[in-house]
Motif scaffolding. Structure first.
Motif, mmCIF file in Angstrom:
data_model
loop_
_atom_site.group_PDB
_atom_site.id
_atom_site.type_symbol
_atom_site.label_atom_id
_atom_site.label_comp_id
_atom_site.label_asym_id
_atom_site.label_seq_id
_atom_site.Cartn_x
_atom_site.Cartn_y
_atom_site.Cartn_z
ATOM 1 N N LEU A 88 -51.333 45.724 17.751
ATOM 2 C CA LEU A 88 -49.844 45.289 18.454
ATOM 3 C C LEU A 88 -49.759 44.008 19.272
ATOM 4 O O LEU A 88 -48.928 43.043 19.008
ATOM 5 C CB LEU A 88 -49.347 46.505 19.115
ATOM 6 N N LEU A 89 -50.930 44.059 20.121
ATOM 7 C CA LEU A 89 -50.879 42.631 20.866
ATOM 8 C C LEU A 89 -51.357 41.546 19.933
ATOM 9 O O LEU A 89 -50.842 40.432 20.200
ATOM 10 C CB LEU A 89 -52.036 42.783 21.953
ATOM 11 N N ALA A 90 -52.045 41.626 19.107
ATOM 12 C CA ALA A 90 -52.531 40.705 18.124
ATOM 13 C C ALA A 90 -51.293 40.175 17.204
ATOM 14 O O ALA A 90 -50.921 38.902 17.269
ATOM 15 C CB ALA A 90 -53.434 41.140 17.041
ATOM 16 N N ALA A 91 -50.383 41.111 16.996
ATOM 17 C CA ALA A 91 -49.025 40.767 16.336
ATOM 18 C C ALA A 91 -48.340 39.916 17.397
ATOM 19 O O ALA A 91 -47.802 39.007 16.793
ATOM 20 C CB ALA A 91 -48.576 41.961 15.689
ATOM 21 N N LYS A 92 -48.088 40.518 18.370
ATOM 22 C CA LYS A 92 -47.272 39.816 19.350
ATOM 23 C C LYS A 92 -47.818 38.185 19.680
ATOM 24 O O LYS A 92 -47.061 37.188 19.717
ATOM 25 C CB LYS A 92 -47.434 40.451 20.709
ATOM 26 N N GLN A 93 -49.068 38.212 19.859
ATOM 27 C CA GLN A 93 -49.537 36.666 20.055
ATOM 28 C C GLN A 93 -49.412 35.931 18.712
ATOM 29 O O GLN A 93 -49.092 34.738 18.955
ATOM 30 C CB GLN A 93 -51.402 36.970 20.197
ATOM 31 N N TRP A 94 -49.711 36.425 17.665
ATOM 32 C CA TRP A 94 -49.409 35.780 16.470
ATOM 33 C C TRP A 94 -47.840 35.241 16.402
ATOM 34 O O TRP A 94 -47.432 33.875 15.921
ATOM 35 C CB TRP A 94 -49.685 36.538 15.083
ATOM 36 N N ARG A 95 -46.906 36.154 16.496
ATOM 37 C CA ARG A 95 -45.414 35.557 16.733
ATOM 38 C C ARG A 95 -44.977 34.653 17.486
ATOM 39 O O ARG A 95 -44.181 33.791 17.563
ATOM 40 C CB ARG A 95 -44.393 37.048 16.930
ATOM 41 N N GLY A 96 -45.638 34.623 18.828
ATOM 42 C CA GLY A 96 -45.673 33.745 19.784
ATOM 43 C C GLY A 96 -46.268 32.224 19.549
ATOM 44 O O GLY A 96 -46.053 31.462 20.459
ATOM 45 N N ARG A 97 -47.102 32.059 18.480
ATOM 46 C CA ARG A 97 -47.857 30.809 18.158
ATOM 47 C C ARG A 97 -46.698 29.755 18.221
ATOM 48 O O ARG A 97 -45.760 29.895 17.800
ATOM 49 C CB ARG A 97 -48.733 30.757 17.251
ATOM 50 N N PRO A 98 -47.199 28.576 18.868
ATOM 51 C CA PRO A 98 -46.373 27.308 18.439
ATOM 52 C C PRO A 98 -46.255 26.965 17.107
ATOM 53 O O PRO A 98 -46.904 27.038 16.352
ATOM 54 C CB PRO A 98 -46.821 26.363 19.352
ATOM 55 N N HIS A 99 -44.863 26.633 16.730
ATOM 56 C CA HIS A 99 -44.784 26.129 15.298
ATOM 57 C C HIS A 99 -44.459 24.721 15.250
ATOM 58 O O HIS A 99 -43.892 23.905 16.161
ATOM 59 C CB HIS A 99 -43.397 26.732 14.658
ATOM 60 N N GLY A 100 -45.233 23.957 14.103
ATOM 61 C CA GLY A 100 -44.814 22.447 14.030
ATOM 62 C C GLY A 100 -45.639 21.755 15.178
ATOM 63 O O GLY A 100 -46.691 22.163 15.587
ATOM 64 N N GLN A 101 -44.947 20.860 15.633
ATOM 65 C CA GLN A 101 -45.499 19.855 16.951
ATOM 66 C C GLN A 101 -44.778 20.519 18.128
ATOM 67 O O GLN A 101 -45.221 19.791 19.205
ATOM 68 C CB GLN A 101 -44.958 18.541 16.471
ATOM 69 N N ASN A 132 -54.906 42.295 33.467
ATOM 70 C CA ASN A 132 -54.572 42.053 32.088
ATOM 71 C C ASN A 132 -54.609 43.241 31.049
ATOM 72 O O ASN A 132 -55.747 43.862 31.003
ATOM 73 C CB ASN A 132 -55.574 40.714 31.641
ATOM 74 N N PRO A 133 -53.544 43.627 30.345
ATOM 75 C CA PRO A 133 -53.433 44.674 29.371
ATOM 76 C C PRO A 133 -54.660 44.624 28.484
ATOM 77 O O PRO A 133 -55.425 45.609 28.108
ATOM 78 C CB PRO A 133 -52.252 44.556 28.970
ATOM 79 N N LYS A 134 -54.984 43.481 27.841
ATOM 80 C CA LYS A 134 -56.096 43.311 26.925
ATOM 81 C C LYS A 134 -57.373 43.443 27.450
ATOM 82 O O LYS A 134 -58.038 44.275 26.993
ATOM 83 C CB LYS A 134 -56.014 41.707 26.348
ATOM 84 N N ASN A 135 -57.481 43.070 28.657
ATOM 85 C CA ASN A 135 -58.934 43.416 29.238
ATOM 86 C C ASN A 135 -59.073 44.613 29.739
ATOM 87 O O ASN A 135 -59.924 45.567 29.706
ATOM 88 C CB ASN A 135 -59.151 42.588 30.531
ATOM 89 N N LEU A 136 -57.967 45.571 30.182
ATOM 90 C CA LEU A 136 -58.061 46.901 30.181
ATOM 91 C C LEU A 136 -58.226 47.653 28.958
ATOM 92 O O LEU A 136 -58.880 48.854 29.077
ATOM 93 C CB LEU A 136 -56.555 47.401 31.051
ATOM 94 N N ILE A 137 -57.786 47.224 27.899
ATOM 95 C CA ILE A 137 -58.016 48.068 26.779
ATOM 96 C C ILE A 137 -59.506 47.957 26.361
ATOM 97 O O ILE A 137 -60.076 48.844 25.876
ATOM 98 C CB ILE A 137 -56.965 47.462 25.583
ATOM 99 N N MET A 138 -60.167 46.827 26.438
ATOM 100 C CA MET A 138 -61.503 46.480 26.079
ATOM 101 C C MET A 138 -62.245 47.514 27.071
ATOM 102 O O MET A 138 -63.295 47.996 26.898
ATOM 103 C CB MET A 138 -61.725 45.236 26.334
ATOM 104 N N ALA A 139 -61.955 47.368 28.295
ATOM 105 C CA ALA A 139 -62.720 48.149 29.369
ATOM 106 C C ALA A 139 -62.679 49.865 29.085
ATOM 107 O O ALA A 139 -63.647 50.268 29.315
ATOM 108 C CB ALA A 139 -62.108 47.925 30.776
ATOM 109 N N ALA A 140 -61.696 50.256 28.759
ATOM 110 C CA ALA A 140 -61.140 51.498 28.261
ATOM 111 C C ALA A 140 -62.038 51.837 27.050
ATOM 112 O O ALA A 140 -62.737 52.944 27.184
ATOM 113 C CB ALA A 140 -59.734 51.637 28.001
ATOM 114 N N GLY A 141 -62.154 51.010 26.197
ATOM 115 C CA GLY A 141 -62.998 51.146 25.006
ATOM 116 C C GLY A 141 -64.419 51.295 25.300
ATOM 117 O O GLY A 141 -65.322 52.239 24.986
#
Length: 223
Positions: A88-101, A132-141
């Motif tokens: 879900l975090l990956a999808a959020k990052q992908w949707r938030g990527r800059p488009h064009g220039q 950081n949510p991503k780091n917490l998930i990694m640490a939990a795993g």
């Protein structure tokens, strides 16, 4: 212990490949208070990683043991949940990527990095790594892997040290390089910063997706 190390390595890399803290560290190293603030930020970054992995390792040890030696449904369920969160975090990052220039959007607090004191640098490093949510998930795993690995205290300390060293490496290397040769590192650091700013969201989206899928696979394999 080898099996546990194999499980935590990709998770540690997931923390290490975090463009935002690397960009923050580089900006500090290009600021007037480069050495003191950069070292403080690195100290806070490492401390946050250690606090997170130790906390989740202790929580994992407190989980009730599964009835079957061949099946670990509790750990499997947690891994599945963490893997889904990463996707879900990956999808959020992908949707938030800059488009064009369009110029990539960075956190507003980065504009104040030039004014940070060493103490504030420590605090920022601690916050970015421990909360950081991503780091917490990694640490939990990683904590789940350590808790389910059946290793003794000495081996646990070694695994945590390896996880911390890998997770902190990408912030530590620019700081150490700048301390060793500040004049020669200015241009390479600026080039790296520009690339990370441009590719931040894509790098994170791909990374989170891959690790999320791996964690889901581990979770399924635990049943």
């Amino acid at each position: 212990m080898g099996g546990v190390l194999g499980e935590i390595l990709p998770l540690a890399l997931g923390v290490a490949i975090s463009p935002i803290p690397i960009i923050a560290a580089i900006l500090m190293l290009l600021s007037p208070n480069a050495k003191t603030t950069g070292v403080g930020f690195l100290g806070g970054w490492i401390a946050g990683i250690v606090v997170a992995i130790v906390s989740f390792t202790l929580l994992s040890a407190a989980l009730p043991e599964d009835d079957s030696d061949a099946s670990r449904p509790i750990q499997g369920t947690i891994r599945l949940a963490l893997g889904i969160l990463l996707i879900l975090l990956a999808a959020k990052q992908w949707r938030g990527r800059p488009h064009g220039q369009a110029a990539p959007e960075l956190p507003k607090w980065m504009s104040a990095i030039d004014t940070l004191t060493p103490v504030k640098g420590i605090g920022l490093g601690l916050l970015l790594s421990a909360l950081n949510p991503k780091n917490l998930i990694m640490a939990a795993g990683a904590g789940i892997a350590i808790g389910a690995g059946g290793i003794d205290t000495t081996q646990t300390v070694v695994v945590i040290a390896v996880y911390t060293a890998i997770a902190a490496a990408t912030v530590a290397l620019p700081v150490i390089a700048d301390l060793a040769a500040a004049d020669r590192m200015a241009q390479p650091l600026e080039t790296l910063r520009e690339w990370l700013v441009r590719e931040n969201t894509v790098v994170m989206a791909v990374l989170l997706l891959v690790i999320g899928v791996v964690m889901i696979g581990k979770g399924i394999g635990s049943f």
